[in-house]
Design an enzyme around this catalytic site. Structure first.
Site, mmCIF file in Angstrom:
data_model
loop_
_atom_site.group_PDB
_atom_site.id
_atom_site.type_symbol
_atom_site.label_atom_id
_atom_site.label_comp_id
_atom_site.label_asym_id
_atom_site.label_seq_id
_atom_site.Cartn_x
_atom_site.Cartn_y
_atom_site.Cartn_z
ATOM 1 N N ASP A 1 0.824 -1.209 0.000
ATOM 2 C CA ASP A 1 0.000 0.000 0.000
ATOM 3 C C ASP A 1 0.860 1.262 0.000
ATOM 4 O O ASP A 1 1.944 1.297 0.586
ATOM 5 C CB ASP A 1 -0.897 -0.017 1.242
ATOM 6 C CG ASP A 1 -1.845 1.149 1.299
ATOM 7 O OD1 ASP A 1 -2.717 1.243 0.419
ATOM 8 O OD2 ASP A 1 -1.710 1.976 2.212
ATOM 9 N N GLU B 1 0.990 -0.613 -5.125
ATOM 10 C CA GLU B 1 0.013 0.442 -5.371
ATOM 11 C C GLU B 1 0.828 1.736 -5.472
ATOM 12 O O GLU B 1 1.125 2.378 -4.475
ATOM 13 C CB GLU B 1 -1.011 0.546 -4.241
ATOM 14 C CG GLU B 1 -2.116 1.537 -4.557
ATOM 15 C CD GLU B 1 -2.519 2.412 -3.376
ATOM 16 O OE1 GLU B 1 -3.506 3.145 -3.513
ATOM 17 O OE2 GLU B 1 -1.842 2.367 -2.332
#
Length: 706
Positions: A392, A443
Site C-alpha cells: 500500500d 500500489e
C-alpha cells in the site's frame, strides 16, 4: 548478597540494564524477587532451604555450589507453587542473532524477538517457558508484565544484551495464551506499557495486550506450494475483500465455510484480503497497523487464518494480502515513540510524520527498522503461506515531499526517498530469493520508472503494479453520457501508449467506492437499464485489456451503495424488483471469468506488445474500439466495444486473420438482462473484413477458430 545502593535503587525502580548480575545464583548466594510472597523456599536435588526476606520483596538463601534448583513460593491463602528461576539461564538470542539484527539482516527475526516458546533440560527436569525479547535501545529499563506476574514489572525485569538495544528474559512456567506487554522505563523517567511489536497474537480491540502463541498448525497445501512458481503468464482475476464486511460478522471460519464456494462459482483465481494485520481502529480498514506480525483478533486466531488460506489453496485459489510498510498509527500502546523516543519512526517530523493520515512514517534508513519490515514480509510468506503482498501507498514512501508543504531533501537535494527505495528493493529481492513464488504488487500512483523492473537493473523489483492511470481514465470516460464520450475517446486509447512500461494490474478496488465517490453503479450515467449496460460493458472492456484484473467485493454484481466497512455487502441488491440488473451483472462476471481463464489470448501475453493489435482505435464519432489479443499459443480473440448509446448495424471492421471468428461473449445478451439483439459476425474473405451488429453500450468477444 551485598548489592550496592545504586544498583539496588535501579533494581527497585526497574531501571537496571543487567538484573541477571544480581538475581539467580552468584558467589554462593541465590537471590530472587517475589512481590507479595509470604514464604519462599529453595529446592535442590538434595535439600529444601528456607529463604530469608531481605527487604524490597527480595528473598535470599545460601547455596555453596551452582546447581539446579527451584523456588517453592507461597502466597497468602494459596497453596505453594514450584517454579524454576528464569535468571539462571543463558540468553536465548545468540551473539550471531544480535549481529544480524544490528546489521538489519536477520531473515527470521520473529524467531528471536517477541515471545517464543522455549525449553531447557535440567537435572530437575525440563523447564518450559517463554523467551521474551524486545528492541528498545533508548530505554533505561524494560520488564515483561502479564497475568503471570500480576502486571508487576519488578518481578520480571529484562537484561540488555550489549550495545544492540535488545532486552531479553526467559520466564519459566508459562505458555501459549499468556497475555503480556513490555513495561519500559524511559530516559526521562516515565513508565510506558507497550504491546510487543513482534507479537504473533493479540486480543481483539479495544484490548491492546499481546498474547503468547504456539504455532503447531499442520499445513495440507503442499501440492499448491510445490507448484507455485511466480509465473505471470497465467490468468489472474482477483477478488478483493474486507474480512469483516463481506458478510457482517464474518470471521476466518465463516469465510472458509462460505467464501471459497462463492469465489469458485464466480471464477476468480485469487482473493486479496485488505490488511489482516492487527489495527486499533476498524475504520482504517486495516491500513493503520499496530501489530505487524499478528492477524487481527477481530476475525479469529492465527491458526484460523492459516486454515482459511490452506482451504483456499486446496480449492486452487491464490491468496494475496495487503501490506502496509509506509506508515503506522500514533496510538500510545503501539510502535510510536516506542522506548520514549522516536525509534521505528524517523525522528525528523519532516520525514517521520504523515499529516494527511495522522501517522508516523518508518525510518527506512535504520537497519533494525528495515529488518523489522523485511522480516515481516518474509513472515507472512513463511508462516501463513500467502502468495503475494499488495504493498500500500508506495508513492508516499518514494517521495519525500509527498503531500507535505515542508519536507527534508535527500543528501543530494532531491525529493526521492533513497532509503525507502533501498528498503523496497531489499524486500522484493529477499522475497524472490527465499520465496520465488510469492508476488509483490505495488500500489504506486505516479510515473516512477522501473517499479516492476528487476533490482539488478536498478528497478524496485515488484512483480506487478496497479495501473492507476488506466483506472482513473476509464472511470472518467464511463461517467459521461454516451453522447459526450466522443470527446473523451483518448482517455481509453491513451492506456496503450504505456501499457508495457510496467507489468500491470487493472484495479477497481475499495479505494474507488469510498469517501463519497459512490459505487461503480452510481457512476454509470442514465437509468437502471443503462447503468447495468454500462457496468457490463466496462467489465467486458476491462477483462480484454492487457493486464491482470481486480474487482472489489460487491462490484461483481454492481452494488448500488458505496462500501461501508461497518455493514455487509448489499446482497439485497440481488433480490426482488430491480434485482434482475444485478443478477445479470453477476452472471456476466461469472461467464467473463470462465471465458477469460480458458482463453490464453487474454492473459498469456499481458506484458508484451506481441499480445495486442489495434483494429479500430480512431472511431471516436461512434465511440467504437476494436482490438485483437494474441496468446503465446497462437490463439486470437477479437474485442469490439461500442460505448455509444446507439446500436450500430452493419459495422465494417478490418480483421488481421482470414477465417471464422466465433462469438464467445456479448455483454448485451439477454441472459445478462441486455437487449439480446447481437447478430453473428459476417466475414468477407476477399477484403479480410467483417460486418458486425454492435448493440448500444456493449462489448463483444470473438475467438478465432480458423
Amino acid at each position: 548478597m551485598n548489592i550496592p545502593e545504586a544498583d539496588l535503587a535501579r533494581l527497585n525502580e526497574c531501571r537496571h540494564h543487567a538484573p541477571h548480575d544480581f538475581y539467580g545464583w552468584h558467589d554462593g548466594t541465590v537471590l530472587t524477587r517475589r512481590p507479595g510472597a509470604e514464604k519462599v523456599e529453595l529446592v535442590t536435588e538434595t535439600a529444601v532451604h528456607e529463604m530469608n526476606a531481605v527487604g524490597h520483596d527480595l528473598w535470599e538463601s545460601a547455596l555453596d555450589q551452582e546447581q539446579d534448583y527451584r523456588f517453592r513460593v507461597t502466597y497468602p491463602g494459596q497453596a505453594p507453587v514450584e517454579v524454576a528461576d528464569g535468571y539462571r539461564f543463558l540468553p536465548t538470542a545468540s551473539t550471531f542473532d544480535l549481529h544480524l539484527i544490528s546489521e538489519g539482516r536477520h531473515e527470521r527475526l520473529w524467531e528471536v524477538l517477541g515471545a517464543n516458546l522455549h525449553s531447557y533440560d535440567t537435572h530437575l527436569g525440563r523447564v518450559e517457558g517463554v523467551s521474551f525479547a524486545v528492541w528498545a535501545p533508548n530505554a533505561k529499563g524494560v520488564a515483561v508484565v502479564g497475568d503471570f506476574n500480576g502486571w508487576n514489572p519488578a518481578q520480571s525485569p529484562m537484561r540488555c544484551l550489549g550495545a544492540t538495544g535488545v532486552w531479553e528474559l526467559f520466564v519459566p512456567g508459562i505458555g501459549p495464551g499468556e497475555r503480556y506487554k513490555f513495561a519500559i522505563q524511559t530516559a526521562d523517567g516515565r513508565r510506558i506499557d507497550k504491546a510487543d511489536p513482534m507479537a504473533k497474537q493479540t486480543i481483539a480491540p479495544p484490548e491492546t495486550v499481546s498474547v503468547v502463541m504456539a504455532n503447531d498448525y499442520e499445513w495440507n497445501d503442499s501440492a499448491w506450494m510445490d507448484a507455485r512458481n511466480g509465473n505471470l503468464d497465467v490468468p489472474m482475476s482477483i477478488y478483493e475483500l474486507h474480512v469483516g464486511s463481506w458478510k457482517q460478522g464474518a470471521d476466518y471460519n465463516r469465510l472458509r465455510a462460505e467464501l471459497i464456494d462463492y469465489v469458485l462459482e464466480h471464477g476468480f483465481t485469487h482473493v486479496e484480503l485488505l490488511p489482516v494485520a492487527e489495527h486499533p481502529f476498524g475504520g482504517s480498514w486495516g491500513y493503520q497497523v499496530s501489530g505487524y506480525y499478528a492477524p487481527s483478533a477481530r476475525w479469529g486466531c492465527p491458526d484460523e487464518l492459516r486454515a482459511l488460506i490452506d482451504a483456499l489453496h486446496n480449492a486452487g485459489i491464490g491468496v494475496l494480502i495487503d501490506w502496509v510498510p509506509a506508515h503506522f498509527p500514533k496510538d500510545e500502546f503501539a510502535l510510536g515513540r516506542f522506548d520514549g523516543q522516536a525509534l521505528y519512526e524517523h525522528p525528523d517530523p519532516r520525514r517521520g510524520e504523515q499529516a494527511d493520515w495522522g501517522t508516523y512514517v518508518f525510518d527506512f534508513g535504520r537497519n533494525e527498522v528495515r529488518n523489522f519490515l523485511v522480516a515481516n514480509a518474509l513472515y507472512w510468506a513463511e508462516e501463513f503461506h500467502v502468495d503475494g503482498l499488495r504493498v500500500d501507498a508506495v508513492a508516499s514512501m518514494l517521495y519525500l515531499d509527498y503531500s507535505r508543504e515542508v519536507w527534508l531533501p535527500n543528501q543530494y537535494g532531491g525529493r526521492e526517498n533513497l532509503e525507502a527505495v533501498q528498503f523496497l528493493q531489499e524486500t522484493n529481492a529477499t522475497l524472490q530469493r527465499l520465496h520465488p513464488g510469492v508476488l509483490t504488487i505495488a500500489e504506486e500512483s505516479t510515473s516512477w520508472p522501473g517499479v516492476t523492473a528487476p533490482t539488478s537493473e536498478d528497478g524496485l523489483g515488484f512483480s506487478l503494479k496497479w495501473n492507476m492511470g488506466w483506472m482513473n481514465d476509464t472511470l472518467e470516460y464511463f461517467k459521461h453520457e454516451p453522447i459526450y464520450r466522443q470527446h473523451h475517446h483518448g482517455e481509453l486509447t491513451f492506456s496503450m501508449v504505456y501499457a508495457y512500461s510496467e507489468r500491470y494490474v487493472l484495479p477497481f478496488s475499495h479505494d474507488e467506492v469510498v469517501h463519497g465517490k459512490g459505487s461503480l453503479w452510481t457512476r454509470m450515467p442514465g437509468d437502471d437499464w443503462n447503468k447495468a449496460a454500462g457496468l457490463r460493458a466496462l467489465y467486458g472492456y476491462m477483462f480484454s485489456h492487457p493486464g491482470k484484473n481486480l474487482l472489489f467485493m460487491g462490484q461483481e454484481f454492481g452494488q448500488v451503495a458505496e462500501w461501508n466497512e461497518s455493514s455487509s455487502v448489499d446482497w439485497a441488491n440481488l433480490e426482488g424488483w430491480g434485482g434482475e440488473w444485478h443478477r445479470g451483472i453477476k452472471r456476466l462476471v461469472r461467464d467473463i471469468n470462465a471465458v477469460y481463464k480458458n482463453t490464453p489470448a487474454l492473459w498469456s501475453q499481458d506484458f508484451t506488445q506481441d499480445g495486442f493489435q489495434w483494429v479500430k482505435a480512431d472511431d471516436s464519432n461512434n465511440n467504437v474500439l476494436g482490438y485483437v489479443r494474441y496468446g503465446n499459443d497462437g490463439s486470437a480473440l477479437l474485442a469490439v466495444c461500442n460505448f455509444s448509446g446507439n446500436s450500430i448495424p452493419n459495422y465494417h471492421l478490418w480483421l488481421p486473420r482470414d477465417g471464422a471468428w466465433e462469438m464467445v461473449l456479448n455483454t448485451d445478451d439477454a441472459v445478462y438482462e441486455g437487449a439480446g439483439n447481437a447478430l453473428p459476425i459476417k466475414v468477407h474473405s476477399a477484403s479480410n473484413s467483417a460486418e458486425l451488429h454492435l448493440p448500444a453500450n456493449s462489448v463483444q468477444w470473438y475467438r478465432f477458430v480458423g
